[in-house]
Scaffold this active site. Structure first.
Site, PDB file in Angstrom:
ATOM      1  N   LYS A  83      -9.232   4.463  -6.234  1.00  0.00           N
ATOM      2  CA  LYS A  83      -9.137   3.657  -5.018  1.00  0.00           C
ATOM      3  C   LYS A  83      -9.021   4.617  -3.831  1.00  0.00           C
ATOM      4  O   LYS A  83      -8.131   5.478  -3.803  1.00  0.00           O
ATOM      5  CB  LYS A  83      -7.913   2.752  -5.109  1.00  0.00           C
ATOM      6  CG  LYS A  83      -7.980   1.516  -4.254  1.00  0.00           C
ATOM      7  CD  LYS A  83      -6.713   0.734  -4.471  1.00  0.00           C
ATOM      8  CE  LYS A  83      -6.816  -0.675  -4.030  1.00  0.00           C
ATOM      9  NZ  LYS A  83      -5.497  -1.298  -3.973  1.00  0.00           N
TER      10      LYS A  83
HETATM   11  C1  E4P Z   1      -5.316  -4.547  -3.478  1.00  0.00           C
HETATM   12  O1  E4P Z   1      -6.187  -3.817  -3.833  1.00  0.00           O
HETATM   13  C2  E4P Z   1      -4.559  -4.391  -2.221  1.00  0.00           C
HETATM   14  O2  E4P Z   1      -3.919  -3.171  -2.185  1.00  0.00           O
HETATM   15  C3  E4P Z   1      -3.593  -5.526  -2.083  1.00  0.00           C
HETATM   16  O3  E4P Z   1      -4.253  -6.731  -2.394  1.00  0.00           O
HETATM   17  C4  E4P Z   1      -2.920  -5.606  -0.733  1.00  0.00           C
HETATM   18  O4  E4P Z   1      -2.181  -6.789  -0.650  1.00  0.00           O
HETATM   19  P1  E4P Z   1      -1.062  -7.049   0.484  1.00  0.00           P
HETATM   20  O5  E4P Z   1      -1.752  -7.139   1.789  1.00  0.00           O
HETATM   21  O6  E4P Z   1      -0.431  -8.345   0.081  1.00  0.00           O
HETATM   22  O7  E4P Z   1      -0.137  -5.881   0.425  1.00  0.00           O
END
Ligand code: E4P
Length: 228
Positions: A83
């Protein structure tokens, strides 16, 4: 639309994976920072449980560091997807990592222009954050719709991943817009289960069946005979 789980908690993955609905998982530094234990162990366990792409995020600010971290993270498990945060350094790292055969999830994408750049750098998944857009009063459904349209119009192979899902309505929107994947917190998976008519209907089936005790005996006998 495929469903990933968005968490750093192995117990949550164990529970939702047992429903048979998961194709992958996403973690991020904030989610992992809430957990006890070594991040590598957690990522390996999650990857085993979901048996599909499992995002583990790099934290360096420069492409060189991101590439080194991504290459190391990939060695944790065959399912690890690197990621990478959006930005010039992230784009450089994504190109290098994907050219090397890695799957990359480009994260922190909030506009169609960013999605176009992410997809052009070879990202396997382009993560658009719905909840965080809504938090700043930007209509996440409109942004997501434009992202899906832009990537499809260019015939780019990247999959659109709806992230930062805060409630079941986000799920319906993401699926209706043609997103390839949504990554969903355990809390929202639980909310998706609920409908009063389901609860009411199950209770009625149960009470009607119990009103005929001989039917219960018949079914137990059927099951016993089937088991031999
Ligand atoms: C996933 O890949 C993201 O990091 C995550 O969905 C972020 O979610 P949040 O905005 O609720 O922290």
């Amino acid at each position: 639309m495929e469903l990933f789980i968005d968490t750093g908690a192995v117990s949550e993955v164990e529970e939702i994976a047992s429903w048979g609905v998961l194709s992958g998982a996403t973690t991020n530094p904030s989610l992992l920072a809430k957990e006890d234990g070594e991040p590598g162990d957690i990522i390996r366990k999650i990857a085993d449980l979901v048996n599909g792409p499992t995002s583990a995020e790099v934290v360096s600010a420069d492409a060189e560091g991101m590439i080194a971290e991504g290459q190391a993270l990939r060695k944790l498990h065959d399912h690890v997807t690197v990621k990478v945060p959006f930005g010039p350094e992230g784009l450089k790292a994504t190109r290098a990592l994907t050219d090397d055969g890695a799957m990359v999830n480009m994260t922190l994408v909030f506009s169609p222009n960013q999605a176009l750049l992410a997809a052009s750098s070879g990202a396997t998944f382009v993560s658009c954050f719905m909840g965080r857009l809504d938090d700043i009063s930007v209509d996440s459904s409109k942004v997501l719709e434009e992202i899906v349209d832009v990537l499809r119009a260019r015939d780019l192979e990247s999959k659109v991943l709806a992230a930062s899902i805060r409630h079941p309505e986000h799920m319906v929107t993401a699926a209706s817009l043609g997103c390839d994947i949504a990554t969903v917190p355990a809390k929202v998976f639980h909310q998706m289960l609920n409908h009063p008519l389901t609860t009411e209907g199950a209770a009625k089936f149960e009470s009607d069946w119990k009103s005929r005790p001989e039917f219960g005996e018949w079914l137990s006998g059927l099951v016993a005979a089937d088991k031999g």
